[in-house]
Motif scaffolding. Structure first.
Motif, mmCIF file in Angstrom:
data_model
loop_
_atom_site.group_PDB
_atom_site.id
_atom_site.type_symbol
_atom_site.label_atom_id
_atom_site.label_comp_id
_atom_site.label_asym_id
_atom_site.label_seq_id
_atom_site.Cartn_x
_atom_site.Cartn_y
_atom_site.Cartn_z
ATOM 1 N N ASP A 152 0.766 -1.067 -0.154
ATOM 2 C CA ASP A 152 -0.180 -0.226 0.175
ATOM 3 C C ASP A 152 0.889 1.188 0.173
ATOM 4 O O ASP A 152 0.019 2.487 -0.365
ATOM 5 C CB ASP A 152 -1.527 0.145 0.725
ATOM 6 N N ALA A 153 1.965 1.373 -0.017
ATOM 7 C CA ALA A 153 3.205 2.207 0.019
ATOM 8 C C ALA A 153 4.035 2.274 -0.871
ATOM 9 O O ALA A 153 5.361 3.588 -1.145
ATOM 10 C CB ALA A 153 3.345 2.354 1.625
ATOM 11 N N GLN A 154 3.819 1.738 -1.792
ATOM 12 C CA GLN A 154 4.523 1.953 -2.988
ATOM 13 C C GLN A 154 4.685 3.085 -3.715
ATOM 14 O O GLN A 154 5.605 3.413 -4.254
ATOM 15 C CB GLN A 154 4.060 0.587 -4.293
ATOM 16 N N ASP A 155 3.700 4.360 -3.403
ATOM 17 C CA ASP A 155 3.128 5.501 -4.148
ATOM 18 C C ASP A 155 4.449 6.364 -3.072
ATOM 19 O O ASP A 155 5.302 6.903 -4.351
ATOM 20 C CB ASP A 155 2.189 6.139 -4.512
ATOM 21 N N LYS A 156 4.788 5.909 -2.867
ATOM 22 C CA LYS A 156 5.516 6.130 -1.389
ATOM 23 C C LYS A 156 7.241 6.241 -1.902
ATOM 24 O O LYS A 156 7.893 7.285 -1.782
ATOM 25 C CB LYS A 156 5.781 6.289 0.046
ATOM 26 N N PHE A 157 6.835 5.189 -1.723
ATOM 27 C CA PHE A 157 8.571 4.325 -2.183
ATOM 28 C C PHE A 157 8.694 4.798 -4.107
ATOM 29 O O PHE A 157 10.184 5.546 -4.009
ATOM 30 C CB PHE A 157 8.620 2.634 -2.511
ATOM 31 N N ALA A 158 8.466 4.680 -4.322
ATOM 32 C CA ALA A 158 8.210 5.488 -5.398
ATOM 33 C C ALA A 158 8.670 6.342 -6.027
ATOM 34 O O ALA A 158 9.609 7.557 -6.645
ATOM 35 C CB ALA A 158 6.849 5.391 -6.780
ATOM 36 N N ARG A 159 7.657 7.684 -4.807
ATOM 37 C CA ARG A 159 8.144 9.457 -4.768
ATOM 38 C C ARG A 159 9.545 9.225 -4.586
ATOM 39 O O ARG A 159 10.105 9.872 -4.699
ATOM 40 C CB ARG A 159 6.891 9.663 -4.044
ATOM 41 N N ALA A 160 10.144 8.116 -3.283
ATOM 42 C CA ALA A 160 11.485 8.851 -2.775
ATOM 43 C C ALA A 160 12.562 8.114 -4.245
ATOM 44 O O ALA A 160 13.585 8.574 -3.888
ATOM 45 C CB ALA A 160 11.470 7.644 -2.224
ATOM 46 N N ASP B 170 23.149 8.575 3.296
ATOM 47 C CA ASP B 170 22.766 10.116 3.171
ATOM 48 C C ASP B 170 21.726 11.015 2.749
ATOM 49 O O ASP B 170 20.872 11.499 3.422
ATOM 50 C CB ASP B 170 23.787 11.134 3.554
ATOM 51 N N ARG B 171 21.743 10.110 1.562
ATOM 52 C CA ARG B 171 20.909 10.673 0.060
ATOM 53 C C ARG B 171 19.541 10.291 0.669
ATOM 54 O O ARG B 171 18.420 10.466 0.093
ATOM 55 C CB ARG B 171 21.213 10.395 -1.078
ATOM 56 N N LEU B 172 18.748 8.875 0.810
ATOM 57 C CA LEU B 172 18.319 8.201 1.267
ATOM 58 C C LEU B 172 16.729 8.554 2.613
ATOM 59 O O LEU B 172 16.468 8.767 2.266
ATOM 60 C CB LEU B 172 18.326 6.124 1.679
ATOM 61 N N VAL B 173 18.550 9.328 3.381
ATOM 62 C CA VAL B 173 17.828 9.518 4.788
ATOM 63 C C VAL B 173 17.094 10.854 4.057
ATOM 64 O O VAL B 173 15.987 11.056 4.720
ATOM 65 C CB VAL B 173 18.713 10.397 6.006
ATOM 66 N N GLU B 174 17.524 11.880 3.460
ATOM 67 C CA GLU B 174 16.909 13.138 3.122
ATOM 68 C C GLU B 174 16.100 12.599 1.956
ATOM 69 O O GLU B 174 14.558 13.505 2.132
ATOM 70 C CB GLU B 174 18.075 13.950 2.298
ATOM 71 N N VAL B 175 15.754 12.138 0.780
ATOM 72 C CA VAL B 175 14.332 11.391 0.424
ATOM 73 C C VAL B 175 13.927 11.640 0.959
ATOM 74 O O VAL B 175 12.090 11.858 0.833
ATOM 75 C CB VAL B 175 15.008 9.952 -0.366
#
Length: 152
Positions: A54-62, A82-87
């Motif tokens: 149900d959170a694939q839209d957020k993962f795609a946005r990340a 670090d980039r992924l934390v900011e994402v």
């Protein structure tokens, strides 16, 4: 012999029911490079999005945000973790509801407005007194405009 035949048919039926195609479930995105998945694993929220159907839209946005950060000069030489934390922070900020501001009663705002006149030049916007001495050329005839112009 009849018992064996019946049992054989029963077992064949069970085997056939197991051979029927199983409905495919959710398959989370995977990466060939294990270092990418290791970096994702350091951010718990990102891992939760990766494995939640149900959170694939957020993962795609990340992923979209990460692609943008890759080309930003400030983020090009930073570690992937670090980039992924900011994402994740940016995606959460997008998903957060806008703060609700209470609407003030217009009459109360007007009543609370200061009624004191300006005391010094800095009280005016632009820091200067409004100039009321200039003529309104839009209401003047051509002759009046020519007469109002400074002589050289």
């Amino acid at each position: 012999m009849a018992k064996v035949a019946r049992r054989n048919r029963q077992l064949e039926g069970q085997v056939e029911s197991l051979r029927q195609p199983v409905e495919e479930g959710f398959v989370p995105p995977t990466y060939e490079d294990p270092s990418i998945q290791d970096a994702i694993d350091t951010v718990p929220q990102l891992v939760a999005w990766q494995y939640d159907p149900d959170a694939q839209d957020k993962f795609a946005r990340a992923i979209e945000h990460d692609e943008l950060l890759k080309v930003e000069p400030a983020w090009q030489n930073r570690p992937l973790a670090d980039r992924l934390v900011e994402v994740t922070r940016r995606v959460l900020a997008e998903a957060a509801p806008a703060p609700q501001t209470q609407r003030k009663d217009p009459q109360a705002v007007i009543a609370a407005a200061p009624t004191q006149s300006p005391q010094q030049i800095s009280d005016f916007k632009g820091g200067a007194l409004p100039n009321k001495t200039e003529p309104d050329y839009s209401r003047m005839s051509d002759e009046e405009i020519i007469r109002s112009l400074p002589r050289m």
